[in-house]
Design a protein around this motif. Structure first.
Motif, PDB file in Angstrom:
ATOM      1  N   LEU A 112       0.838  -1.212   0.000  1.00  0.00           N
ATOM      2  CA  LEU A 112       0.000   0.000   0.000  1.00  0.00           C
ATOM      3  C   LEU A 112       0.869   1.257   0.000  1.00  0.00           C
ATOM      4  CD1 LEU A 112      -2.956  -0.895   2.406  1.00  0.00           C
ATOM      5  CD2 LEU A 112      -2.649  -1.488   0.001  1.00  0.00           C
ATOM      6  N   ILE A 113       1.670   1.432   1.061  1.00  0.00           N
ATOM      7  CA  ILE A 113       2.422   2.690   1.176  1.00  0.00           C
ATOM      8  C   ILE A 113       3.481   2.832   0.080  1.00  0.00           C
ATOM      9  CG2 ILE A 113       4.140   3.893   2.597  1.00  0.00           C
ATOM     10  CD1 ILE A 113       2.431   3.532   4.969  1.00  0.00           C
ATOM     11  N   ALA A 116       1.907   3.001  -3.461  1.00  0.00           N
ATOM     12  CA  ALA A 116       1.220   4.281  -3.726  1.00  0.00           C
ATOM     13  C   ALA A 116       2.251   5.401  -3.921  1.00  0.00           C
ATOM     14  CB  ALA A 116       0.251   4.621  -2.590  1.00  0.00           C
ATOM     15  N   LEU A 148      -0.157  -2.866  -6.232  1.00  0.00           N
ATOM     16  CA  LEU A 148      -1.086  -2.265  -5.273  1.00  0.00           C
ATOM     17  C   LEU A 148      -2.366  -3.102  -5.221  1.00  0.00           C
ATOM     18  CD1 LEU A 148      -1.869   0.227  -3.471  1.00  0.00           C
ATOM     19  CD2 LEU A 148      -2.716   1.319  -5.534  1.00  0.00           C
ATOM     20  N   GLU A 152      -4.300  -4.982  -2.101  1.00  0.00           N
ATOM     21  CA  GLU A 152      -5.704  -4.673  -1.804  1.00  0.00           C
ATOM     22  C   GLU A 152      -6.544  -5.937  -1.724  1.00  0.00           C
ATOM     23  OE1 GLU A 152      -6.041  -0.632  -4.440  1.00  0.00           O
ATOM     24  OE2 GLU A 152      -7.541  -2.183  -4.774  1.00  0.00           O
ATOM     25  N   ASN A 170      -0.395   1.785   9.918  1.00  0.00           N
ATOM     26  CA  ASN A 170      -0.577   3.086   9.255  1.00  0.00           C
ATOM     27  C   ASN A 170      -0.037   4.209  10.138  1.00  0.00           C
ATOM     28  OD1 ASN A 170      -2.140   4.999   7.265  1.00  0.00           O
ATOM     29  ND2 ASN A 170      -2.811   5.604   9.319  1.00  0.00           N
ATOM     30  N   LEU A 174       2.859   5.899   8.047  1.00  0.00           N
ATOM     31  CA  LEU A 174       2.469   7.013   7.182  1.00  0.00           C
ATOM     32  C   LEU A 174       3.296   8.284   7.465  1.00  0.00           C
ATOM     33  CD1 LEU A 174       0.664   7.584   4.777  1.00  0.00           C
ATOM     34  CD2 LEU A 174      -1.065   8.466   6.353  1.00  0.00           C
ATOM     35  N   PHE A 202      -0.427  10.552  -4.293  1.00  0.00           N
ATOM     36  CA  PHE A 202      -0.255   9.525  -3.259  1.00  0.00           C
ATOM     37  C   PHE A 202      -1.561   9.302  -2.506  1.00  0.00           C
ATOM     38  CE2 PHE A 202       0.323   8.263   1.132  1.00  0.00           C
ATOM     39  CZ  PHE A 202       1.097   7.112   1.004  1.00  0.00           C
ATOM     40  N   SER A 205      -4.275   7.327  -4.500  1.00  0.00           N
ATOM     41  CA  SER A 205      -4.052   5.878  -4.591  1.00  0.00           C
ATOM     42  C   SER A 205      -4.209   5.196  -3.239  1.00  0.00           C
ATOM     43  CB  SER A 205      -2.647   5.569  -5.117  1.00  0.00           C
ATOM     44  OG  SER A 205      -2.497   6.077  -6.406  1.00  0.00           O
ATOM     45  N   TYR A 206      -3.631   5.814  -2.221  1.00  0.00           N
ATOM     46  CA  TYR A 206      -3.655   5.203  -0.887  1.00  0.00           C
ATOM     47  C   TYR A 206      -5.086   5.183  -0.335  1.00  0.00           C
ATOM     48  CZ  TYR A 206      -1.982   4.125   3.868  1.00  0.00           C
ATOM     49  OH  TYR A 206      -1.743   3.532   5.087  1.00  0.00           O
ATOM     50  N   SER A 224      -5.593   8.899   7.277  1.00  0.00           N
ATOM     51  CA  SER A 224      -4.795   9.749   6.379  1.00  0.00           C
ATOM     52  C   SER A 224      -4.157  10.919   7.112  1.00  0.00           C
ATOM     53  CB  SER A 224      -5.670  10.324   5.268  1.00  0.00           C
ATOM     54  OG  SER A 224      -6.290   9.280   4.573  1.00  0.00           O
TER      55      SER A 224
END
Ligand code: Y39
Ligand code: FE
Ligand code: FE
Length: 230
Positions: A112-113, A116, A148, A152, A170, A174, A202, A205-206, A224
């Motif tokens: 993911l991170i 993205a 990605l 998912e 996260n 993040l 970013f 997508s994330y 986020s």
């Protein structure tokens, strides 16, 4: 004839461009190298997906070779020591998760991170790249969407039991991305890439990935916001 906005011509052989490229190109090469090894590690953790994860790893290795060719083409020597330092914290967190058998955290960090981040960087780079690098990057970014998507799909299928670990991972990781974006802001700008555009791409997508996995809008907003002030 309609007026079109013309980007000022970039001099790919200027010292200032090559100096910035020596760091950004190294980051990308190091990132692809680590992505290769991360997918191999994840294949060890998930024997039932080992073949698919090995296929993803091999794609990362091809990407690395492609970006090495981009540096060569511009006569730039990538600053690999800088790039290893750049990824050290994120890499350390992945390694620790691997050692503790935390596959969900590994998926969050790599699929993911980091994916993205790659998608944002490559999408923003393509329109300002030299013609050789543009062709290579266009091919690479298509693969990154597949990576990605693989993350998912797996996380979606294991959402309920993964949720708490995803939120914790996260929160841990993040903030590192925002820090990493700040660190490359100046060099990216020399290459014609704006930080705001990178952040925007970013987050799209994330955030979309988190939604596909099963998080609510409210949860995505909350997740986020972590580290925005890093
Ligand atoms: O999955 C992948 O291929 C990811 C390893 C690649 C990461 C690339 C990270 C790019 C950051 C570049 C920053 C430029 C502004
Ligand atoms: Fe890649
Ligand atoms: Fe990838």
């Amino acid at each position: 004839m309609p007026e079109v906005a013309v980007r000022p011509e970039q001099d790919f052989s200027s010292e200032i461009y090559k100096d910035a490229y020596s760091r950004i190109n190294a980051i990308v090469i190091e990132g692809e190298q680590e992505a290769y090894s991360n997918y191999l590690s994840m294949g060890e953790m998930l024997p039932e997906h080992k073949d698919e994860l090995t296929t993803l790893a091999k794609m990362e290795n091809r990407h690395k070779k492609g970006f090495q060719a981009c540096g060569n083409n511009l006569n730039v020597t990538p600053d690999m020591a800088f790039a290893q330092e750049y990824f050290a914290q994120l890499h350390g967190n992945f390694k620790q998760a691997y050692e503790e058998g935390k596959i969900v955290t590994c998926f969050l960090i790599q699929s993911l991170i980091i994916e993205a981040f790659a998608i944002a960087a490559y999408n923003i780079y393509i329109p300002v790249a030299d013609p050789f690098a543009r062709k290579i990057t266009e091919g690479v970014v298509k693969d990154e969407y597949k990576h990605l998507n693989f993350g998912e799909e797996w996380l979606k299928a294991h959402f309920e039991e993964s949720k708490a670990e995803l939120e914790a991972a996260n929160r841990e990781n993040l903030p590192l991305v925002w820090k990493m974006l700040n660190q490359v802001e100046k060099d990216a700008k020399v290459l014609g890439m704006e930080k705001e555009a990178l952040v925007e791409d970013f987050m799209i997508s994330y955030g979309e990935a988190l939604a596909n996995i099963g998080f609510s809008t409210r949860e995505i907003m909350k997740m986020s916001a972590y580290g925005l002030t890093a």
